[in-house]
Motif scaffolding. Sequence first.
Motif, PDB file in Angstrom:
ATOM      1  N   LYS A   1       1.048  17.453  -9.808  1.00  0.00           N
ATOM      2  CA  LYS A   1       1.468  18.315  -8.702  1.00  0.00           C
ATOM      3  C   LYS A   1       0.364  18.445  -7.661  1.00  0.00           C
ATOM      4  O   LYS A   1       0.607  18.351  -6.453  1.00  0.00           O
ATOM      5  N   ALA A   2      -0.875  18.599  -8.114  1.00  0.00           N
ATOM      6  CA  ALA A   2      -2.006  18.699  -7.195  1.00  0.00           C
ATOM      7  C   ALA A   2      -2.229  17.384  -6.451  1.00  0.00           C
ATOM      8  O   ALA A   2      -2.520  17.373  -5.246  1.00  0.00           O
ATOM      9  N   LEU A   3      -2.074  16.269  -7.148  1.00  0.00           N
ATOM     10  CA  LEU A   3      -2.238  14.951  -6.531  1.00  0.00           C
ATOM     11  C   LEU A   3      -1.218  14.741  -5.417  1.00  0.00           C
ATOM     12  O   LEU A   3      -1.571  14.342  -4.304  1.00  0.00           O
ATOM     13  N   LEU A   4       0.052  15.019  -5.708  1.00  0.00           N
ATOM     14  CA  LEU A   4       1.101  14.822  -4.707  1.00  0.00           C
ATOM     15  C   LEU A   4       0.943  15.776  -3.541  1.00  0.00           C
ATOM     16  O   LEU A   4       1.216  15.414  -2.388  1.00  0.00           O
ATOM     17  N   LYS A   5       0.494  16.988  -3.800  1.00  0.00           N
ATOM     18  CA  LYS A   5       0.255  17.964  -2.734  1.00  0.00           C
ATOM     19  C   LYS A   5      -0.831  17.453  -1.791  1.00  0.00           C
ATOM     20  O   LYS A   5      -0.676  17.482  -0.568  1.00  0.00           O
ATOM     21  N   ASN A   6      -1.928  16.940  -2.350  1.00  0.00           N
ATOM     22  CA  ASN A   6      -3.023  16.432  -1.527  1.00  0.00           C
ATOM     23  C   ASN A   6      -2.619  15.180  -0.761  1.00  0.00           C
ATOM     24  O   ASN A   6      -2.945  15.032   0.422  1.00  0.00           O
ATOM     25  N   LEU A   7      -1.893  14.267  -1.410  1.00  0.00           N
ATOM     26  CA  LEU A   7      -1.437  13.058  -0.719  1.00  0.00           C
ATOM     27  C   LEU A   7      -0.481  13.409   0.420  1.00  0.00           C
ATOM     28  O   LEU A   7      -0.548  12.820   1.498  1.00  0.00           O
ATOM     29  N   ALA A   8       0.396  14.383   0.182  1.00  0.00           N
ATOM     30  CA  ALA A   8       1.354  14.781   1.217  1.00  0.00           C
ATOM     31  C   ALA A   8       0.636  15.397   2.409  1.00  0.00           C
ATOM     32  O   ALA A   8       0.965  15.095   3.565  1.00  0.00           O
ATOM     33  N   CYS A   9      -0.350  16.240   2.168  1.00  0.00           N
ATOM     34  CA  CYS A   9      -1.100  16.853   3.273  1.00  0.00           C
ATOM     35  C   CYS A   9      -1.836  15.793   4.081  1.00  0.00           C
ATOM     36  O   CYS A   9      -1.862  15.842   5.316  1.00  0.00           O
ATOM     37  N   GLU A  10      -2.423  14.815   3.405  1.00  0.00           N
ATOM     38  CA  GLU A  10      -3.135  13.750   4.108  1.00  0.00           C
ATOM     39  C   GLU A  10      -2.172  12.861   4.898  1.00  0.00           C
ATOM     40  O   GLU A  10      -2.488  12.437   6.003  1.00  0.00           O
ATOM     41  N   LEU A  11      -1.002  12.600   4.341  1.00  0.00           N
ATOM     42  CA  LEU A  11      -0.011  11.800   5.062  1.00  0.00           C
ATOM     43  C   LEU A  11       0.463  12.531   6.313  1.00  0.00           C
ATOM     44  O   LEU A  11       0.617  11.930   7.376  1.00  0.00           O
ATOM     45  N   ILE A  12       0.656  13.833   6.211  1.00  0.00           N
ATOM     46  CA  ILE A  12       1.090  14.623   7.369  1.00  0.00           C
ATOM     47  C   ILE A  12       0.000  14.631   8.441  1.00  0.00           C
ATOM     48  O   ILE A  12       0.275  14.471   9.628  1.00  0.00           O
ATOM     49  N   ASN A  13      -1.233  14.788   8.030  1.00  0.00           N
ATOM     50  CA  ASN A  13      -2.334  14.862   8.995  1.00  0.00           C
ATOM     51  C   ASN A  13      -2.656  13.512   9.624  1.00  0.00           C
ATOM     52  O   ASN A  13      -2.921  13.430  10.823  1.00  0.00           O
ATOM     53  N   HIS A  14      -2.648  12.442   8.840  1.00  0.00           N
ATOM     54  CA  HIS A  14      -3.084  11.132   9.330  1.00  0.00           C
ATOM     55  C   HIS A  14      -1.939  10.179   9.666  1.00  0.00           C
ATOM     56  O   HIS A  14      -2.185   9.113  10.225  1.00  0.00           O
ATOM     57  N   LYS A  15      -0.718  10.518   9.269  1.00  0.00           N
ATOM     58  CA  LYS A  15       0.503   9.739   9.547  1.00  0.00           C
ATOM     59  C   LYS A  15       0.566   8.424   8.774  1.00  0.00           C
ATOM     60  O   LYS A  15       1.587   7.766   8.763  1.00  0.00           O
ATOM     61  N   ARG A  16      -0.503   8.022   8.109  1.00  0.00           N
ATOM     62  CA  ARG A  16      -0.539   6.755   7.384  1.00  0.00           C
ATOM     63  C   ARG A  16      -1.692   6.818   6.391  1.00  0.00           C
ATOM     64  O   ARG A  16      -2.819   7.143   6.766  1.00  0.00           O
ATOM     65  N   ILE A  17      -1.416   6.508   5.107  1.00  0.00           N
ATOM     66  CA  ILE A  17      -2.486   6.483   4.112  1.00  0.00           C
ATOM     67  C   ILE A  17      -2.317   5.257   3.222  1.00  0.00           C
ATOM     68  O   ILE A  17      -1.218   4.713   3.100  1.00  0.00           O
ATOM     69  N   THR A  18      -3.392   4.839   2.607  1.00  0.00           N
ATOM     70  CA  THR A  18      -3.382   3.711   1.682  1.00  0.00           C
ATOM     71  C   THR A  18      -3.664   4.235   0.292  1.00  0.00           C
ATOM     72  O   THR A  18      -4.632   4.975   0.075  1.00  0.00           O
ATOM     73  N   THR A  19      -2.820   3.860  -0.664  1.00  0.00           N
ATOM     74  CA  THR A  19      -2.954   4.316  -2.040  1.00  0.00           C
ATOM     75  C   THR A  19      -2.324   3.264  -2.949  1.00  0.00           C
ATOM     76  O   THR A  19      -1.975   2.175  -2.481  1.00  0.00           O
ATOM     77  N   THR A  20      -2.186   3.561  -4.227  1.00  0.00           N
ATOM     78  CA  THR A  20      -1.538   2.602  -5.116  1.00  0.00           C
ATOM     79  C   THR A  20      -0.028   2.656  -4.897  1.00  0.00           C
ATOM     80  O   THR A  20       0.509   3.637  -4.387  1.00  0.00           O
ATOM     81  N   LEU A  21       0.633   1.592  -5.307  1.00  0.00           N
ATOM     82  CA  LEU A  21       2.080   1.498  -5.105  1.00  0.00           C
ATOM     83  C   LEU A  21       2.829   2.577  -5.877  1.00  0.00           C
ATOM     84  O   LEU A  21       3.768   3.190  -5.352  1.00  0.00           O
TER      85      LEU A  21
ATOM     86  N   ARG B   1       7.800   4.765   5.197  1.00  0.00           N
ATOM     87  CA  ARG B   1       7.876   3.327   4.945  1.00  0.00           C
ATOM     88  C   ARG B   1       6.711   2.958   4.041  1.00  0.00           C
ATOM     89  O   ARG B   1       5.579   3.387   4.264  1.00  0.00           O
ATOM     90  N   ILE B   2       6.983   2.146   3.020  1.00  0.00           N
ATOM     91  CA  ILE B   2       5.936   1.670   2.115  1.00  0.00           C
ATOM     92  C   ILE B   2       5.757   0.175   2.347  1.00  0.00           C
ATOM     93  O   ILE B   2       6.720  -0.591   2.268  1.00  0.00           O
ATOM     94  N   ILE B   3       4.530  -0.208   2.650  1.00  0.00           N
ATOM     95  CA  ILE B   3       4.204  -1.623   2.875  1.00  0.00           C
ATOM     96  C   ILE B   3       3.191  -2.040   1.812  1.00  0.00           C
ATOM     97  O   ILE B   3       2.109  -1.448   1.706  1.00  0.00           O
ATOM     98  N   LYS B   4       3.534  -3.047   1.022  1.00  0.00           N
ATOM     99  CA  LYS B   4       2.638  -3.520  -0.029  1.00  0.00           C
ATOM    100  C   LYS B   4       1.473  -4.274   0.600  1.00  0.00           C
ATOM    101  O   LYS B   4       1.655  -5.081   1.505  1.00  0.00           O
TER     102      LYS B   4
END
Length: 169
Positions: free
Chosen positions: A18-38, A96-99
């Motif tokens: 839950k904490a991981l997804l919360k942090n990833l979501a906040c970063e995606l909202i702020n930066h509009k694009r993030i790189t992580t594992t599939l 959108r997810i781009i491999k």
Amino acid sequence: MRHGDKINNLGRTASHRKALLKNLACELINHKRITTTLAKAKALRTFIEPLITKSKDNTTHQRRVVFSYLQNKEAVTELFGPIAEKVGGRPGGYTRIIKLGIRVGDNAETAMIELVDYNEIYGKGKGEVKEAAKKTRRGGSRKKAAGEETAAPAEETASEEKSAKKAAK
């Protein structure tokens, strides 16, 4: 057996996930694009898309519901402000997810997850005006095809006039 267990646990406890997804979501909202594992990108998509849908209805209740998920005032403000305006006419599919291939260190599949409306390469250009979402039916294809045939010559003449003006200069 894991019958009916559709959630990807990502090798974490429920609170850590839950904490991981919360942090990833906040970063995606702020930066509009993030790189992580599939795997994380796919889990993030199911986490954030309902929140973006909630942001279309800018009420105090929806803000509080989204804040209960994100626990970040700046991310909630960004989500209900510029992001909600851009995705207002879109009926879903906000990410959108781009491999990207495999990571050298641990051979993990990496991917870039981004907000669809913030990519100028794949989406429409900045100068174009977005239209409201249209409801379409499969039965209306004959009318649409007839309308395109009449509109095409008018567009060609307009482009020929523009090229003639450029040539005259």
